[in-house]
Structures are given as structure tokens and as C-alpha cells.
Design an enzyme around this catalytic site. Structure first.
Site, PDB file in Angstrom:
ATOM      1  CG  ASN A  47      -1.845  -0.948   1.199  1.00  0.00           C
ATOM      2  OD1 ASN A  47      -2.450  -1.444   0.231  1.00  0.00           O
ATOM      3  ND2 ASN A  47      -2.337  -1.750   2.182  1.00  0.00           N
ATOM      4  CB  CYS A  48      -0.025   4.570  -0.641  1.00  0.00           C
ATOM      5  SG  CYS A  48       0.710   6.262  -0.824  1.00  0.00           S
ATOM      6  N   PRO A  49       2.740   4.377   0.915  1.00  0.00           N
ATOM      7  CG  PRO A  49       4.714   5.560   1.633  1.00  0.00           C
ATOM      8  CD  PRO A  49       3.610   4.784   2.148  1.00  0.00           C
TER       9      PRO A  49
END
Length: 66
Positions: free
Chosen positions: A5-7
Site C-alpha cells: 500500500n501507499c507509499p
């Protein structure tokens, strides 16, 4: 970049692009739906070219290093 998941997808793509020469293309496969907007913004900010992306169960991006 699957399962990240981000980042993390952006950070790993940035590292991989750093190892490429100008004009080379990086293929990224991600599973985070937010990665579409993230990679579009990343390419605008860094000057790398987002050649294409496809959406589905996985998100596939092709980026050309500036």
C-alpha cells in the site's frame, strides 16, 4: 509491488527508476487501487513519462525514465 500500500509502490518504483538509464521503461504491477492516482502524480512531479496503465484486479503501469 503486489500487496503493498501507499507509499511503498511509489518508493520502490522510484528506486527502480534510479537504476535505469534515460529512455528505459519500467513495468510496475500493483494491487493498491490508490496507485493509479499515485503513479500519475509521481510521473507529473518527476518528469518521467507514464506511457500506459491498465486497471483490473491488478494495476499495470509502464513508465519511461526521463
Amino acid at each position: 509491488m503486489k500487496g503493498l500500500n501507499c507509499p511503498l509502490p511509489i518508493l520502490r518504483a522510484k528506486k527502480a527508476l534510479g537504476e535505469l538509464q534515460s529512455g528505459q521503461v519500467l513495468k510496475v504491477i500493483a494491487t493498491d487501487p490508490g496507485s493509479v492516482k499515485d503513479f500519475q502524480a509521481f510521473c507529473r512531479q518527476t518528469g518521467n513519462e507514464l506511457l500506459s496503465h491498465t486497471e483490473g484486479a491488478e494495476f499495470v503501469f509502464f513508465m519511461k525514465k526521463r
